[in-house]
Structures are given as structure tokens and as C-alpha cells.
Write a protein that holds these residues in place. Structure first.
Motif, PDB file in Angstrom:
ATOM      1  N   ALA A  65      -8.604   9.594  -2.350  1.00 38.44           N
ATOM      2  CA  ALA A  65      -7.419   8.755  -2.916  1.00 38.44           C
ATOM      3  C   ALA A  65      -6.285   8.770  -2.072  1.00 38.44           C
ATOM      4  O   ALA A  65      -5.385   8.180  -1.547  1.00 38.44           O
ATOM      5  CB  ALA A  65      -7.257   8.485  -4.272  1.00 38.44           C
ATOM      6  N   CYS A  66      -5.869  10.320  -2.019  1.00 35.06           N
ATOM      7  CA  CYS A  66      -4.569  10.929  -1.257  1.00 35.06           C
ATOM      8  C   CYS A  66      -4.686  10.480   0.139  1.00 35.06           C
ATOM      9  O   CYS A  66      -3.731  10.171   0.772  1.00 35.06           O
ATOM     10  CB  CYS A  66      -4.401  12.251  -1.627  1.00 35.06           C
ATOM     11  SG  CYS A  66      -4.153  12.596  -3.149  1.00 35.06           S
ATOM     12  N   ALA A  67      -5.865  10.502   0.710  1.00 37.62           N
ATOM     13  CA  ALA A  67      -6.185  10.403   2.311  1.00 37.62           C
ATOM     14  C   ALA A  67      -6.029   8.990   2.370  1.00 37.62           C
ATOM     15  O   ALA A  67      -5.376   8.513   3.567  1.00 37.62           O
ATOM     16  CB  ALA A  67      -7.370  11.152   2.593  1.00 37.62           C
ATOM     17  N   ARG A  68      -6.686   8.074   1.506  1.00 39.54           N
ATOM     18  CA  ARG A  68      -6.453   6.697   1.909  1.00 39.54           C
ATOM     19  C   ARG A  68      -5.120   6.249   1.747  1.00 39.54           C
ATOM     20  O   ARG A  68      -4.605   5.372   2.761  1.00 39.54           O
ATOM     21  CB  ARG A  68      -7.263   6.124   0.567  1.00 39.54           C
ATOM     22  CG  ARG A  68      -6.986   4.501   0.734  1.00 39.54           C
ATOM     23  CD  ARG A  68      -7.776   3.863  -0.449  1.00 39.54           C
ATOM     24  NE  ARG A  68      -6.912   4.301  -1.529  1.00 39.54           N
ATOM     25  CZ  ARG A  68      -6.992   4.650  -2.792  1.00 39.54           C
ATOM     26  NH1 ARG A  68      -8.388   4.452  -3.268  1.00 39.54           N
ATOM     27  NH2 ARG A  68      -6.102   4.801  -3.738  1.00 39.54           N
ATOM     28  N   ALA A  82      -4.290   2.331   8.432  1.00 38.59           N
ATOM     29  CA  ALA A  82      -4.975   2.783   9.376  1.00 38.59           C
ATOM     30  C   ALA A  82      -6.658   3.048   8.624  1.00 38.59           C
ATOM     31  O   ALA A  82      -7.364   3.378   9.156  1.00 38.59           O
ATOM     32  CB  ALA A  82      -4.506   4.171   9.980  1.00 38.59           C
ATOM     33  N   PHE A  83      -6.479   3.101   7.423  1.00 38.83           N
ATOM     34  CA  PHE A  83      -7.746   3.304   6.319  1.00 38.83           C
ATOM     35  C   PHE A  83      -8.649   2.134   6.876  1.00 38.83           C
ATOM     36  O   PHE A  83      -8.440   1.035   6.561  1.00 38.83           O
ATOM     37  CB  PHE A  83      -7.304   3.181   5.000  1.00 38.83           C
ATOM     38  CG  PHE A  83      -8.826   3.682   4.022  1.00 38.83           C
ATOM     39  CD1 PHE A  83      -9.244   4.905   3.780  1.00 38.83           C
ATOM     40  CD2 PHE A  83      -8.983   2.629   3.168  1.00 38.83           C
ATOM     41  CE1 PHE A  83     -10.335   4.957   3.201  1.00 38.83           C
ATOM     42  CE2 PHE A  83     -10.156   2.543   2.367  1.00 38.83           C
ATOM     43  CZ  PHE A  83     -10.615   4.082   2.440  1.00 38.83           C
ATOM     44  N   GLY A  84      -9.906   2.763   6.996  1.00 38.95           N
ATOM     45  CA  GLY A  84     -11.206   1.917   7.417  1.00 38.95           C
ATOM     46  C   GLY A  84     -12.105   1.840   6.523  1.00 38.95           C
ATOM     47  O   GLY A  84     -12.981   1.018   6.596  1.00 38.95           O
ATOM     48  N   GLY A  85     -12.261   2.767   5.502  1.00 37.17           N
ATOM     49  CA  GLY A  85     -13.216   2.825   4.527  1.00 37.17           C
ATOM     50  C   GLY A  85     -13.848   4.182   4.357  1.00 37.17           C
ATOM     51  O   GLY A  85     -13.211   5.028   4.910  1.00 37.17           O
ATOM     52  N   LEU A  86     -14.618   4.221   3.835  1.00 40.43           N
ATOM     53  CA  LEU A  86     -15.661   5.527   3.430  1.00 40.43           C
ATOM     54  C   LEU A  86     -16.883   5.482   3.982  1.00 40.43           C
ATOM     55  O   LEU A  86     -17.524   4.590   4.375  1.00 40.43           O
ATOM     56  CB  LEU A  86     -15.605   5.587   2.122  1.00 40.43           C
ATOM     57  CG  LEU A  86     -14.413   5.531   1.049  1.00 40.43           C
ATOM     58  CD1 LEU A  86     -14.794   5.821  -0.500  1.00 40.43           C
ATOM     59  CD2 LEU A  86     -13.425   6.753   1.410  1.00 40.43           C
TER      60      LEU A  86
END
Length: 66
Positions: A53-56, A62-66
Motif C-alpha cells: 500500500a505504501c509503494a502504491r 504510475a501504479f499499474g497493478g500487482l
């Protein structure tokens, strides 16, 4: 080292320490290196939901998913 041992006294082990400032700096570097592309986070590398969650949050748009 004594301070770390005191901090985890009574906690279930194994445990991990994470330098959140360094973690956020690394996420910012990753975002910059992506150059506008989306970044997918590897859940095999980061297994802690709170750190994901912190990284997201640090990656923002720029977050594109897991």
C-alpha cells in the motif's frame, strides 16, 4: 542493536525492520525511472500488504497493478 531488540520485545518472530524513508525514496526513483510508464509491483518480492500500500501510494498515477 539494543534499541531494536527492545522495540520487538514480546512480538511474534520472525520480524522485519523497514526504513520507510528509504522505501519511499526507492519508490520515487522507480517512478522517475519508469518515465511515464505504469509500474506493476511484484507481490513475490514485497509480501507485506502495508508495504504494498505504501509503494502504491508513493507511485501514484504510475501504479499499474500487482
Amino acid at each position: 542493536m539494543k534499541a531494536f531488540l527492545h522495540a520487538i520485545a514480546g512480538e511474534a518472530l520472525p520480524a522485519a525492520f523497514v526504513d520507510l524513508d528509504a522505501f519511499e525514496r526507492n519508490a520515487a526513483r522507480l517512478r522517475a525511472a519508469a518515465g511515464g510508464k505504469k509500474v506493476r509491483l511484484a507481490t513475490k518480492s514485497i509480501r507485506c500488504p502495508e508495504l504494498l500500500a505504501c509503494a502504491r501510494d508513493a507511485l501514484g498515477d504510475a501504479f499499474g497493478g500487482l
